[in-house]
Design an enzyme around this catalytic site. Structure first.
Site, PDB file in Angstrom:
ATOM      1  N   SER A 145      -8.536  -1.482  -2.829  1.00 49.51           N
ATOM      2  CA  SER A 145      -8.388  -1.336  -4.282  1.00 49.51           C
ATOM      3  C   SER A 145      -9.791  -1.274  -4.882  1.00 49.51           C
ATOM      4  O   SER A 145     -10.755  -1.716  -4.253  1.00 49.51           O
ATOM      5  CB  SER A 145      -7.669  -2.571  -4.820  1.00 49.51           C
ATOM      6  N   TYR A 158      -5.890 -12.456  -4.914  1.00 54.28           N
ATOM      7  CA  TYR A 158      -5.695 -11.020  -4.648  1.00 54.28           C
ATOM      8  C   TYR A 158      -7.037 -10.390  -4.265  1.00 54.28           C
ATOM      9  O   TYR A 158      -7.143  -9.700  -3.249  1.00 54.28           O
ATOM     10  CB  TYR A 158      -5.108 -10.329  -5.884  1.00 54.28           C
TER      11      TYR A 158
END
Ligand SMILES: NC(=O)c1ccc[n+]([C@@H]2O[C@H](COP(=O)([O-])OP(=O)(O)OC[C@H]3O[C@@H](n4cnc5c(N)ncnc54)[C@H](OP(=O)(O)O)[C@@H]3O)[C@@H](O)[C@H]2O)c1
Length: 286
Positions: A145, A158
């Site tokens: 990401s 995360y």
């Protein structure tokens, strides 16, 4: 398409194909001539994907694979090897995001986030690397990401999973290149999928008297803004196809203008300047 033509195709596996990036990537790989296993933990969710594949006569089948479970990974990889005799492409895509301040996140919640996003990808890689090494080639795509390069507030675990997968990928590229195995990072910014509906809030972070409540509502406003500009999952799938079809893929594929801008900003600023820049972006929305 004849049975012989299907047999001659390269084999691809995608995790987390029940929706979003995984679903679009499975379709895109099959459209580009890969015999594709669209894996998901609950194959009942694959009906719409199977219907689309059948309509387009694509070489795609759904298979059960829960990245949290070693036995599920082993059984599925063994089954695919029995059917196809080789595995050319693996896309580690399955994942979700846990949101909440570290203080308010339990160790069980932290472990569950790592179990899927990091250990899940490691489990799948450990199951396929020896196969790819023996066949002297293959490509592994790890979906991290923009959040694997840049951390936003109240999402520490995360980011921990995605930064860790980035570091592991950078390292294993050296050990796997001599065997003809490419490992690639795909770093999307905001993408229109179920991801934002599937956010898991740490139990402690949902309390009304949370000391982080004001900060959290600011973050949610910023996230809502990000979602407005989110790109379709198809664009991430196209970058993945480009990477796996290349003879010499890049280490990283950044997908989306937001990801490009954020990663570039971090590269061009010192830590102090970048922290100020990020704080201002989130403070604006509190
Ligand atoms: N959307 C974004 O803005 C964005 C941005 C950057 C990176 N990413 C990354 O892209 C990846 C895909 O997310 P998405 O945006 O496509 O979200 P999504 O639509 O929510 O898809 C997530 C997929 O992961 C699957 N999954 C979750 N836990 C799993 C497990 N234990 N085993 C197998 N599959 C599991 C889900 O399956 P179920 O249907 O069974 O839950 C679903 O198929 C994630 O790794 C995410 O971190 C997303």
């Amino acid at each position: 398409m004849s049975g012989g033509e299907r047999e001659a195709m390269q084999t691809a596996i995608v995790t987390g194909s029940s929706s979003g990036i995984g679903l679009e990537t499975s379709l895109a790989l099959a459209r580009n001539g890969f015999y594709t296993y669209a894996t998901m933990r609950n194959p009942a969710k694959g009906k719409a994907l199977v219907d689309r594949a059948e309509k387009e006569e694509l070489p795609l089948q759904v298979a059960e694979l829960d990245v949290d479970k070693s036995e599920s990974v082993k059984n599925t990889i063994d089954g695919i090897m029995e059917e196809r005799k080789r595995i050319d492409v693996v896309v580690n895509n399955a994942g979700f995001a846990l949101v909440g301040a570290l203080e308010e996140t339990s160790m069980d919640e932290i472990k569950a986030q790592f179990e899927t996003n990091l250990f899940g990808a490691l489990r799948v890689m450990k199951a396929v690397i020896s196969i790819m090494r023996r066949q002297a080639g293959g490509t592994i795509v790890n979906i991290t990401s923009m959040g694997g390069r840049v951390a936003i507030p109240l999402d520490p675990i995360y980011h921990g999973t995605k930064f860790a997968l980035e570091g592991i990928t950078e390292s294993i590229r050296y050990e796997l290149q001599p065997f003809g195995i490419n490992v690639v990072l795909v770093e999307p910014g905001a993408v229109k999928t179920n991801f934002f509906d599937n956010l898991k809030f740490a139990h402690g972070a949902t309390r009304q008297d949370s000391p982080y409540a004001k900060f959290m509502s600011g973050l949610q406003a910023a996230a809502a803004h990000m979602v407005q500009d989110a790109i379709p999952a198809r664009e991430v799938a196209e970058a993945i196809v480009q990477a796996v079809k290349s003879d010499s893929p890049q280490m990283r594929y950044i997908v989306g203008k937001d990801a490009q801008a954020m990663i570039e900003a971090k590269k061009s600023m010192g830590d102090r300047e970048f922290e100020k820049f990020m704080s201002a972006r989130f403070a604006e929305r509190q």
